[in-house]
Motif scaffolding. Structure first.
Motif, short mmCIF file in Angstrom:
data_model
loop_
_atom_site.label_atom_id
_atom_site.label_comp_id
_atom_site.label_asym_id
_atom_site.label_seq_id
_atom_site.Cartn_x
_atom_site.Cartn_y
_atom_site.Cartn_z
N ASP A 109 -7.71 34.77 -47.04
CA ASP A 109 -8.22 35.53 -45.89
C ASP A 109 -9.74 35.70 -45.92
O ASP A 109 -10.29 36.52 -45.18
N ALA A 110 -10.43 34.93 -46.74
CA ALA A 110 -11.86 35.14 -46.95
C ALA A 110 -12.68 34.94 -45.69
O ALA A 110 -13.62 35.69 -45.41
N PHE A 111 -12.35 33.93 -44.90
CA PHE A 111 -13.21 33.64 -43.75
C PHE A 111 -13.09 34.69 -42.67
O PHE A 111 -14.05 34.94 -41.93
N ALA A 112 -11.95 35.35 -42.57
CA ALA A 112 -11.82 36.45 -41.62
C ALA A 112 -12.80 37.57 -41.97
O ALA A 112 -13.36 38.22 -41.08
N ALA A 113 -13.04 37.77 -43.27
CA ALA A 113 -13.99 38.79 -43.70
C ALA A 113 -15.41 38.45 -43.27
O ALA A 113 -16.21 39.34 -42.96
N VAL A 114 -15.73 37.17 -43.22
CA VAL A 114 -17.06 36.74 -42.77
C VAL A 114 -17.27 37.11 -41.31
O VAL A 114 -18.31 37.64 -40.92
N GLY A 115 -16.27 36.85 -40.48
CA GLY A 115 -16.37 37.21 -39.07
C GLY A 115 -16.56 38.70 -38.87
O GLY A 115 -17.38 39.14 -38.05
#
Length: 245
Positions: free
Chosen positions: A150-156
């Motif tokens: 789920d790391a890229f959701a945190a970037v958004g």
């Protein structure tokens, strides 16, 4: 098991063929990353030890690498075909990436295919908004925690992008040091985010989907751009995204 692959894309862009050719051969990092420019002849050297097998500016370029040196790939070929449209004011481009993956074929192909779409979009953004301005390039990767599913959701979320914010919208993103970035969200899907400011293309790569850390590249076209400052600023920002449990 070794298996061939081929990724084919075609598109038109508001730039003459000569500008497209310059963009894909100058190696400056305007839309991709800095690399060795191809030697302008058949048989010449090109990036990553490849060889030029077709050279017909500004229409046709092929570079080919055998024994690539990557553990999952033994052959890599990139082909660009460029034709004029609208009396030479626009260009039609056919891009073909082919080769042989020797391991983890499905994952490697999926990553290469999705990256292709993002890179070629960035090429069009560069040609439309910034070429032929000089570029200052920086890139960086997140910490080990950025490989989580789920790391890229945190970037958004860290950028302040609402779930419903779509490509093409103007946004006020949260940048390094709490600085607000007035930008166009020029690309967004579950794997990549692209921000275009008045002087830069900032690209976010959800490589966690393929088992690697999240990455960022900054293509800065400001006259006073500082690659190291950009790298440090965005590295601090990205590390901060993943600093909390």
């Amino acid at each position: 098991m070794s298996k061939e692959f081929e990724i084919v894309r075609e598109f038109e862009v508001d730039a003459p063929p000569e500008e497209v050719w310059e963009a894909v051969t100058n190696g400056t990092g305007g839309y991709l990353w800095p690399m060795e420019a191809p030697e302008p002849r058949v048989g010449g050297t090109a990036a990553f030890g490849s060889t030029v097998t077709a050279w017909d500016p500004p229409h046709h370029l092929i570079t080919r690498s055998e024994n690539v040196g990557f553990s999952v790939q033994s052959l890599n070929q990139l082909e660009h075909t460029i034709e004029p449209r609208d009396g030479g004011r626009r260009a039609w481009v056919r891009y073909v990436h082919s080769g042989i993956f020797t391991d983890d074929w499905d994952n490697q192909y999926d990553g290469a295919s999705k990256h292709t779409d993002f890179y070629l979009h960035t090429l069009r953004e560069y040609l439309t908004h910034f070429a032929p301005r000089p570029v200052t390039f920086a890139s960086l990767d997140g910490p080990e925690r950025s490989t989580a599913a789920d790391a890229f959701a945190a970037v958004g979320r860290a950028l302040g992008l609402a779930d419903g914010t779509a490509s093409g919208e103007r946004v006020r993103a949260h940048g390094p040091g709490g600085r607000a970035l007035d930008a166009v969200l020029d690309y967004r899907d579950p794997y990549f985010i692209g921000l275009r400011t008045d002087h830069a293309l900032i690209r976010f790569f959800g490589r966690n989907h393929w088992g690697a850390p999240v990455g960022i590249s900054v293509h800065d076209f400001a006259p006073d751009a500082d690659a190291k400052a950009n790298e440090l600023a965005w590295q601090g920002w990205l590390d901060g995204v993943f600093s909390q449990p």
